[in-house]
Design an enzyme around this catalytic site. Structure first.
Site, PDB file in Angstrom:
ATOM      1  N   GLU A  91      32.934  36.836  45.017  1.00  0.00           N
ATOM      2  CA  GLU A  91      33.313  37.231  46.378  1.00  0.00           C
ATOM      3  C   GLU A  91      32.989  38.705  46.616  1.00  0.00           C
ATOM      4  O   GLU A  91      33.020  39.517  45.686  1.00  0.00           O
ATOM      5  CB  GLU A  91      34.811  36.990  46.594  1.00  0.00           C
ATOM      6  CG  GLU A  91      35.141  35.502  46.652  1.00  0.00           C
ATOM      7  CD  GLU A  91      36.634  35.192  46.801  1.00  0.00           C
ATOM      8  OE1 GLU A  91      36.945  34.158  47.403  1.00  0.00           O
ATOM      9  OE2 GLU A  91      37.478  35.955  46.318  1.00  0.00           O
ATOM     10  N   CYS A 111      32.869  45.950  49.528  1.00  0.00           N
ATOM     11  CA  CYS A 111      33.482  45.912  48.200  1.00  0.00           C
ATOM     12  C   CYS A 111      32.750  44.819  47.422  1.00  0.00           C
ATOM     13  O   CYS A 111      32.786  43.650  47.823  1.00  0.00           O
ATOM     14  CB  CYS A 111      34.955  45.573  48.436  1.00  0.00           C
ATOM     15  SG  CYS A 111      35.891  45.356  46.963  1.00  0.00           S
ATOM     16  N   CYS A 118      36.812  37.937  35.227  1.00  0.00           N
ATOM     17  CA  CYS A 118      37.083  39.243  34.619  1.00  0.00           C
ATOM     18  C   CYS A 118      37.711  39.013  33.256  1.00  0.00           C
ATOM     19  O   CYS A 118      38.507  38.089  33.092  1.00  0.00           O
ATOM     20  CB  CYS A 118      38.033  40.051  35.504  1.00  0.00           C
ATOM     21  SG  CYS A 118      38.250  41.759  34.931  1.00  0.00           S
ATOM     22  N   CYS A 122      44.800  42.300  33.723  1.00  0.00           N
ATOM     23  CA  CYS A 122      45.801  43.138  34.396  1.00  0.00           C
ATOM     24  C   CYS A 122      46.825  42.199  35.045  1.00  0.00           C
ATOM     25  O   CYS A 122      46.451  41.265  35.758  1.00  0.00           O
ATOM     26  CB  CYS A 122      45.129  44.027  35.438  1.00  0.00           C
ATOM     27  SG  CYS A 122      43.871  45.118  34.725  1.00  0.00           S
ATOM     28  N   CYS A 125      46.717  41.425  38.986  1.00  0.00           N
ATOM     29  CA  CYS A 125      45.447  41.138  39.664  1.00  0.00           C
ATOM     30  C   CYS A 125      45.092  39.657  39.610  1.00  0.00           C
ATOM     31  O   CYS A 125      45.103  39.040  38.539  1.00  0.00           O
ATOM     32  CB  CYS A 125      44.339  41.969  39.009  1.00  0.00           C
ATOM     33  SG  CYS A 125      42.709  41.664  39.718  1.00  0.00           S
ATOM     34  N   GLY A 165      35.748  41.770  38.652  1.00  0.00           N
ATOM     35  CA  GLY A 165      35.149  42.235  37.402  1.00  0.00           C
ATOM     36  C   GLY A 165      35.331  43.710  37.119  1.00  0.00           C
ATOM     37  O   GLY A 165      35.800  44.478  37.956  1.00  0.00           O
ATOM     38  N   GLU A 166      34.948  44.087  35.888  1.00  0.00           N
ATOM     39  CA  GLU A 166      35.051  45.472  35.444  1.00  0.00           C
ATOM     40  C   GLU A 166      33.619  46.029  35.321  1.00  0.00           C
ATOM     41  O   GLU A 166      32.899  45.689  34.380  1.00  0.00           O
ATOM     42  CB  GLU A 166      35.797  45.515  34.098  1.00  0.00           C
ATOM     43  CG  GLU A 166      35.759  46.832  33.371  1.00  0.00           C
ATOM     44  CD  GLU A 166      36.111  48.052  34.228  1.00  0.00           C
ATOM     45  OE1 GLU A 166      37.114  48.026  34.951  1.00  0.00           O
ATOM     46  OE2 GLU A 166      35.339  49.035  34.169  1.00  0.00           O
ATOM     47  N   LEU A 221      44.554  53.916  37.579  1.00  0.00           N
ATOM     48  CA  LEU A 221      45.533  54.489  36.647  1.00  0.00           C
ATOM     49  C   LEU A 221      46.827  53.656  36.663  1.00  0.00           C
ATOM     50  O   LEU A 221      47.245  53.127  35.652  1.00  0.00           O
ATOM     51  CB  LEU A 221      45.813  55.943  37.034  1.00  0.00           C
ATOM     52  CG  LEU A 221      46.660  56.747  36.069  1.00  0.00           C
ATOM     53  CD1 LEU A 221      45.936  56.955  34.753  1.00  0.00           C
ATOM     54  CD2 LEU A 221      47.040  58.106  36.665  1.00  0.00           C
ATOM     55  N   HIS A 222      47.440  53.583  37.827  1.00  0.00           N
ATOM     56  CA  HIS A 222      48.606  52.727  38.092  1.00  0.00           C
ATOM     57  C   HIS A 222      49.890  53.068  37.345  1.00  0.00           C
ATOM     58  O   HIS A 222      50.944  52.529  37.674  1.00  0.00           O
ATOM     59  CB  HIS A 222      48.283  51.241  37.868  1.00  0.00           C
ATOM     60  CG  HIS A 222      47.131  50.746  38.673  1.00  0.00           C
ATOM     61  ND1 HIS A 222      46.864  51.189  39.937  1.00  0.00           N
ATOM     62  CD2 HIS A 222      46.145  49.850  38.376  1.00  0.00           C
ATOM     63  CE1 HIS A 222      45.782  50.589  40.395  1.00  0.00           C
ATOM     64  NE2 HIS A 222      45.321  49.779  39.477  1.00  0.00           N
ATOM     65  N   CYS A 346      42.824  44.223  48.086  1.00  0.00           N
ATOM     66  CA  CYS A 346      42.623  44.611  46.677  1.00  0.00           C
ATOM     67  C   CYS A 346      43.334  43.658  45.738  1.00  0.00           C
ATOM     68  O   CYS A 346      44.519  43.389  45.905  1.00  0.00           O
ATOM     69  CB  CYS A 346      43.254  45.973  46.394  1.00  0.00           C
ATOM     70  SG  CYS A 346      42.455  47.317  47.147  1.00  0.00           S
TER      71      CYS A 346
HETATM   72  N1  SAH Z   1      38.024  46.479  37.370  1.00  0.00           N
HETATM   73  C1  SAH Z   1      37.927  47.547  38.299  1.00  0.00           C
HETATM   74  C2  SAH Z   1      37.579  47.138  39.724  1.00  0.00           C
HETATM   75  C3  SAH Z   1      38.270  45.940  40.331  1.00  0.00           C
HETATM   76  S1  SAH Z   1      39.849  46.049  41.002  1.00  0.00           S
HETATM   77  C4  SAH Z   1      39.212  48.367  38.282  1.00  0.00           C
HETATM   78  O1  SAH Z   1      40.146  47.983  37.606  1.00  0.00           O
HETATM   79  O2  SAH Z   1      39.248  49.427  38.893  1.00  0.00           O
HETATM   80  C5  SAH Z   1      39.844  47.115  42.387  1.00  0.00           C
HETATM   81  C6  SAH Z   1      41.189  47.809  42.590  1.00  0.00           C
HETATM   82  O3  SAH Z   1      42.214  46.895  43.061  1.00  0.00           O
HETATM   83  C7  SAH Z   1      41.730  48.394  41.296  1.00  0.00           C
HETATM   84  O4  SAH Z   1      42.261  49.666  41.523  1.00  0.00           O
HETATM   85  C8  SAH Z   1      42.807  47.395  40.951  1.00  0.00           C
HETATM   86  O5  SAH Z   1      43.717  47.897  40.022  1.00  0.00           O
HETATM   87  C9  SAH Z   1      43.402  47.089  42.316  1.00  0.00           C
HETATM   88  N2  SAH Z   1      44.236  45.886  42.335  1.00  0.00           N
HETATM   89  C10 SAH Z   1      44.169  44.822  41.516  1.00  0.00           C
HETATM   90  N3  SAH Z   1      45.120  43.915  41.830  1.00  0.00           N
HETATM   91  C11 SAH Z   1      45.816  44.424  42.873  1.00  0.00           C
HETATM   92  C12 SAH Z   1      46.912  43.936  43.663  1.00  0.00           C
HETATM   93  N4  SAH Z   1      47.450  42.741  43.456  1.00  0.00           N
HETATM   94  N5  SAH Z   1      47.363  44.735  44.671  1.00  0.00           N
HETATM   95  C13 SAH Z   1      46.788  45.917  44.919  1.00  0.00           C
HETATM   96  N6  SAH Z   1      45.745  46.416  44.231  1.00  0.00           N
HETATM   97  C14 SAH Z   1      45.255  45.679  43.204  1.00  0.00           C
END
Ligand code: SAH
Length: 359
Positions: A91, A111, A118, A122, A125, A165-166, A221-222, A346
Site C-alpha cells: 500500500e 507515503c 515487515c 513493533c 503497528c 516495511g523498514e 524513537l517513541h 500512520c
Molecule cells: N519502519 C519505518 C517506517 C514505517 S512506519 C519506521 O519504523 O520508521 C512509519 C511511522 O508510523 C513510524 O514512525 C511508525 O513508528 C509510526 N507508526 C506505526 N504504527 C503506528 C500507529 N499505530 N499509530 C501511529 N503511528 C504509528
C-alpha cells in the site's frame, strides 16, 4: 519472469546496451521516455530503431504491478493498493496538504512502502502483524510514485518512506530507488524532499551517513528510555539506546542535515513530565525537530498482551506535551491523522481491504 527496466540505473542500462551490441547513448533516450514521457510500452519509443524496441520488449517489463486499486478518505487522503507481479501486495498513501500558508499549500506527499510486510514486530503497528514477505525491488519502489502521479494527474512534491516495511533493512534497493527518483536528468523529486523513516538500524544509519544520499532522516524513537523502547519495539529496541543516539549524531556530523524524531504518544507510558525532560535532552544532541504522532488504534489486528493495553494520549495531553517541550526550547509538530476513516493513517497499513475481499 522478465527483469524490470526500472531496476537499472543509467550505467547499468548502458552495460545492457553494450551487451546487445547497441550504442550506450541510447540509455539516456530510454530513461527520458520512461520517466519523463512515461511510455507504457517500448514500442512507443519512436526514436529507437525497431530492432532495439524488440530487444527491450523481449528482455524487460516496464510496469511492476499487475493491478492497482484506490480508496478515498473524506479528508482527501487516498490509499493505493498495488498487486505485484508475484501476487504480493503493498500500500501507498497520498497525504493531502496539512498546511494553509502559501509556501506549503501545494504540497502533495506520498507515503511509500519499501517491503511487502515487515520483519520488525513493533507492538503498535498493524504492518508488523503481517508476516514479512520480501524486500521490494527498486522498480517496485519507483513505480509507486509513477502510478500515483498517473492517477492523480499531477507531480508529487514530497516522498516519505513511511509505508509498509523498514527501508534500512532493504538498503541497496532503497538506495537505488533514491538515485533514480532524484536523478537530475529526470527529476522525479527534488533532493531532500525524500525522507527515510527508520525504526533505528544502527549500521545502516552509519552507512546512510557515509553514502550521503540526498534524503532526510527520521528516527522512530517513541520512547525516551531503552526499557520502554524495547517493550514497544521488541526487535528494533534491542539496539543499544545510547549507540542509537550516537549513530544519529554521527549522521548529523556527516550530512549536516537536521533529523526528525518520531514520537507516538501513549497514555500514561511516555507522556509524563519525566519523559518530556528526557526527550528534550535527547533532541538537543543534534539539530532536530520532534513529530508527535497520535496513536492510531489497530484493534482490527486483534492485538494481545502489552499491545492490547496501549491507549492514545488525549488531544489535550498532546497539546500540553508540545507546550512543555517548547518551554525547554524544543520545537515539535503534531502529525495529523489523515486517512483514519480508511485505515490509511500512520501504522495502519495492513492490507485490510484485501482481507475483507477474501471473506
Ligand atoms: N519502519 C519505518 C517506517 C514505517 S512506519 C519506521 O519504523 O520508521 C512509519 C511511522 O508510523 C513510524 O514512525 C511508525 O513508528 C509510526 N507508526 C506505526 N504504527 C503506528 C500507529 N499505530 N499509530 C501511529 N503511528 C504509528
Amino acid at each position: 519472469m522478465k527483469r524490470n527496466i526500472k531496476n537499472l540505473t543509467i550505467p547499468e542500462l548502458q552495460d545492457y546496451l553494450v551487451s546487445v551490441s547497441e550504442p550506450k547513448y541510447r540509455a539516456n533516450q530510454i530513461f527520458q521516455k520512461i520517466y519523463v514521457q512515461r511510455v507504457a510500452t517500448f514500442d512507443e519509443i519512436a526514436n529507437l530503431p525497431k530492432s532495439l524496441r524488440q530487444k527491450l520488449t523481449n528482455d524487460f517489463d516496464i510496469s511492476s504491478f499487475n493491478s492497482s486499486k484506490s480508496q478515498h478518505s473524506s479528508d482527501g487522503t487516498i490509499k493505493f493498493l498495488f498487486e505485484l507481479k508475484d501476487g504480493s501486495a503493498i500500500e501507498s498513501v497520498l497525504i493531502p496538504c496539512e498546511y494553509t500558508d502559501e509556501a506549503k499549500k501545494n504540497r502533495r506527499t506520498l507515503c511509500i512502502s519499501s517491503q511487502a510486510g515487515c520483519s520488525l514486530n513493533c507492538t503498535f503497528c498493524a504492518t508488523g502483524k503481517l508476516k514479512f514477505k520480501r524486500n521490494l525491488s527498486a522498480s517496485e519502489i519507483v513505480d509507486q510514485v509513477l502510478a500515483v502521479e498517473k492517477q492523480i494527474g499531477s507531480k508529487l512534491t514530497n516522498i516519505v518512506f513511511m509505508g509498509m516495511g523498514e527501508p534500512l533493512l532493504n538498503y541497496e534497493n532503497v538506495k537505488k530507488a533514491v538515485e533514480i527518483l532524484t536523478n537530475p536528468e529526470i527529476q522525479l523529486i527534488k533532493k531532500k524532499k525524500l525522507t527515510i523513516s527508520t525504526a533505528g538500524i544502527i549500521p545502516k544509519i552509519i552507512q546512510l551517513a557515509d553514502d550521503n544520499l540526498p534524503v532526510k532522516l527520521a528516527l522512530s524513537l517513541h520512547a525516551p528510555t531503552q526499557d520502554l523502547r524495547k517493550k514497544l519495539m521488541p526487535s528494533a529496541g534491542k539496539w543499544k539506546f545510547d549507540e542509537l543516539i550516537e549513530s544519529i549524531e554521527y549522521y548529523y556530523r556527516k550530512t549536516k542535515t537536521p533529523v526528525t524524531f518520531e514520537y507516538i504518544l501513549f497514555e500514561g507510558l511516555n507522556d509524563r513530565p519525566e519523559d518530556i525532560k528526557r526527550l528534550a535532552k535527547l533532541a538537543k544532541r543534534v539539530p532536530a525537530k520532534i513529530n508527535l504522532i497520535p496513536f492510531h488504534t489497530i484493534e482490527f489486528t486483534n492485538p494481545t498482551g502489552f499491545a492490547s493495553e496501549l491507549k492514545p494520549a488525549s488531544k489535550g495531553k498532546i497539546q500540553w506535551f508540545r507546550k512543555e517541550l517548547l518551554k525547554l526550547d524544543v520545537q515539535s509538530f503534531q502529525r495529523t491523522s489523515s486517512g483514519l476513516d480508511i485505515d490509511a493513517a500512520c501504522g495502519q497499513l495492513a492490507l485490510k481491504s484485501l482481507r475483507e475481499n477474501k471473506q
